[in-house]
Design a protein around this motif. Sequence first.
Motif, PDB file in Angstrom:
ATOM      1  N   ASP A   1      -2.816  -2.743  11.921  1.00 58.99           N
ATOM      2  CA  ASP A   1      -4.538  -1.778  11.909  1.00 58.99           C
ATOM      3  C   ASP A   1      -3.623  -1.417  11.084  1.00 58.99           C
ATOM      4  N   LEU A   2      -4.341   0.405  10.187  1.00 58.56           N
ATOM      5  CA  LEU A   2      -4.176   0.766   9.576  1.00 58.56           C
ATOM      6  C   LEU A   2      -4.129   2.160  10.198  1.00 58.56           C
ATOM      7  N   THR A   3      -2.710   2.868  10.392  1.00 56.15           N
ATOM      8  CA  THR A   3      -3.592   4.246  10.701  1.00 56.15           C
ATOM      9  C   THR A   3      -4.700   5.163  10.245  1.00 56.15           C
ATOM     10  N   ALA A   4      -5.192   6.153  10.415  1.00 53.97           N
ATOM     11  CA  ALA A   4      -6.057   6.949   9.303  1.00 53.97           C
ATOM     12  C   ALA A   4      -5.421   7.469   8.222  1.00 53.97           C
ATOM     13  N   MET A   5      -3.754   7.879   8.607  1.00 54.98           N
ATOM     14  CA  MET A   5      -3.694   8.588   7.481  1.00 54.98           C
ATOM     15  C   MET A   5      -3.139   7.462   6.415  1.00 54.98           C
ATOM     16  N   GLN A   6      -2.931   5.943   6.599  1.00 56.16           N
ATOM     17  CA  GLN A   6      -2.777   5.434   5.841  1.00 56.16           C
ATOM     18  C   GLN A   6      -4.006   5.111   5.018  1.00 56.16           C
ATOM     19  N   LYS A   7      -5.061   4.500   6.026  1.00 56.88           N
ATOM     20  CA  LYS A   7      -6.910   4.550   5.159  1.00 56.88           C
ATOM     21  C   LYS A   7      -6.820   5.731   3.971  1.00 56.88           C
ATOM     22  N   ALA A   8      -7.091   6.715   4.197  1.00 61.47           N
ATOM     23  CA  ALA A   8      -6.976   7.646   3.883  1.00 61.47           C
ATOM     24  C   ALA A   8      -5.728   8.143   2.506  1.00 61.47           C
ATOM     25  N   LEU A   9      -4.532   7.873   2.691  1.00 62.13           N
ATOM     26  CA  LEU A   9      -3.780   7.598   1.341  1.00 62.13           C
ATOM     27  C   LEU A   9      -4.488   6.770   0.308  1.00 62.13           C
ATOM     28  N   ALA A  10      -4.152   5.064   0.871  1.00 65.23           N
ATOM     29  CA  ALA A  10      -5.185   4.253   0.359  1.00 65.23           C
ATOM     30  C   ALA A  10      -6.669   4.553  -0.350  1.00 65.23           C
ATOM     31  N   ARG A  11      -7.276   5.534   0.877  1.00 65.47           N
ATOM     32  CA  ARG A  11      -8.871   5.827  -0.576  1.00 65.47           C
ATOM     33  C   ARG A  11      -8.373   6.738  -1.108  1.00 65.47           C
ATOM     34  N   GLY A  12      -7.491   7.966  -1.438  1.00 70.50           N
ATOM     35  CA  GLY A  12      -7.010   8.682  -2.251  1.00 70.50           C
ATOM     36  C   GLY A  12      -6.455   7.940  -3.570  1.00 70.50           C
ATOM     37  N   PHE A  13      -5.610   7.319  -3.654  1.00 72.31           N
ATOM     38  CA  PHE A  13      -4.812   6.298  -4.612  1.00 72.31           C
ATOM     39  C   PHE A  13      -5.617   5.495  -5.594  1.00 72.31           C
ATOM     40  N   ARG A  14      -6.864   5.003  -4.435  1.00 72.87           N
ATOM     41  CA  ARG A  14      -7.808   4.218  -5.276  1.00 72.87           C
ATOM     42  C   ARG A  14      -8.864   5.062  -6.346  1.00 72.87           C
ATOM     43  N   TRP A  15      -9.177   6.210  -4.910  1.00 74.42           N
ATOM     44  CA  TRP A  15     -10.344   6.523  -5.977  1.00 74.42           C
ATOM     45  C   TRP A  15      -9.241   7.960  -7.361  1.00 74.42           C
ATOM     46  N   ARG A  16      -8.428   8.381  -7.078  1.00 76.46           N
ATOM     47  CA  ARG A  16      -7.846   8.841  -8.449  1.00 76.46           C
ATOM     48  C   ARG A  16      -7.323   8.028  -8.950  1.00 76.46           C
ATOM     49  N   ASP A  17      -6.885   6.891  -8.962  1.00 74.06           N
ATOM     50  CA  ASP A  17      -6.954   5.606  -9.563  1.00 74.06           C
ATOM     51  C   ASP A  17      -8.578   5.114 -10.830  1.00 74.06           C
ATOM     52  N   MET A  18      -9.424   5.505 -10.174  1.00 71.03           N
ATOM     53  CA  MET A  18     -10.665   5.149 -10.489  1.00 71.03           C
ATOM     54  C   MET A  18     -11.094   6.280 -11.895  1.00 71.03           C
ATOM     55  N   LEU A  19     -10.698   7.834 -11.094  1.00 69.10           N
ATOM     56  CA  LEU A  19     -10.726   8.640 -12.461  1.00 69.10           C
ATOM     57  C   LEU A  19      -9.864   8.289 -13.569  1.00 69.10           C
ATOM     58  N   ASP A  20      -8.482   8.407 -13.176  1.00 75.64           N
ATOM     59  CA  ASP A  20      -7.646   8.297 -14.335  1.00 75.64           C
ATOM     60  C   ASP A  20      -8.336   6.766 -15.603  1.00 75.64           C
ATOM     61  N   THR A  21      -8.497   5.858 -14.894  1.00 78.86           N
ATOM     62  CA  THR A  21      -9.252   4.570 -15.752  1.00 78.86           C
ATOM     63  C   THR A  21     -10.111   4.812 -16.292  1.00 78.86           C
ATOM     64  N   GLY A  22     -11.303   6.574 -16.090  1.00 75.13           N
ATOM     65  CA  GLY A  22     -12.206   6.184 -16.583  1.00 75.13           C
ATOM     66  C   GLY A  22     -13.252   5.659 -16.297  1.00 75.13           C
ATOM     67  N   GLU A  23     -13.307   4.456 -14.996  1.00 74.02           N
ATOM     68  CA  GLU A  23     -14.179   4.161 -13.919  1.00 74.02           C
ATOM     69  C   GLU A  23     -15.545   5.478 -13.780  1.00 74.02           C
ATOM     70  N   VAL A  24     -14.918   6.329 -13.281  1.00 77.50           N
ATOM     71  CA  VAL A  24     -15.961   7.095 -12.694  1.00 77.50           C
ATOM     72  C   VAL A  24     -15.958   8.355 -13.603  1.00 77.50           C
ATOM     73  N   ALA A  25     -17.087   9.139 -13.821  1.00 73.75           N
ATOM     74  CA  ALA A  25     -15.968  10.762 -14.494  1.00 73.75           C
ATOM     75  C   ALA A  25     -15.753  11.279 -14.351  1.00 73.75           C
ATOM     76  N   SER A  26     -16.310  11.272 -12.263  1.00 73.25           N
ATOM     77  CA  SER A  26     -16.060  12.279 -11.715  1.00 73.25           C
ATOM     78  C   SER A  26     -16.187  12.782  -9.978  1.00 73.25           C
ATOM     79  N   MET A  27     -15.949  13.151  -9.411  1.00 71.60           N
ATOM     80  CA  MET A  27     -15.327  13.982  -8.258  1.00 71.60           C
ATOM     81  C   MET A  27     -16.731  13.153  -7.761  1.00 71.60           C
TER      82      MET A  27
END
Length: 142
Positions: free
Chosen positions: A52-78
């Motif tokens: 089971d992932l900890t809350a910190m690990q889940k937050a880190l995974a979300r952050g990297f996934r969302w940052r990647d979405m911004l970096d690749t242009g999949e989304v325009a903003s937060m």
Amino acid sequence: MTCDVIHPNGEASIFYTSDGAATVTLPIRLRRRSGRRMIRPRSVGPPGVTPDLTAMQKALARGFRWRDMLDTGEVASMKEIAAREKTDHSYVARMINMTLLAPQIIEAILDDTIPDIRLTRLAVSPPLFWQDQLQHLGMQPH
């Protein structure tokens, strides 16, 4: 009456008494996860079983996934991410802040060896410099 004893660094063993009773000693460690004390096995379970992932690990995974979405242009903003995820844009910003942490802190989160701290202490306005982040958490640089 017997008393339970915790041996965090001992080897697993079984002791049999003359009357046939058995005492089993298992190596465990106590960890605080999401504000609760948890008993965790010393070694990893069988292959193919994900812990089971900890809350910190889940937050880190979300952050990297969302940052990647911004970096690749999949989304325009937060705000666009927040709309997709049905959450607040400030929450998205805090999770993306997690990607700016020092490598030692990220490693400690992934290894679940980070000191007992709250997620908000890391995600809300972390210090800019990695050395300052480590000092803020009371961690020593490698």
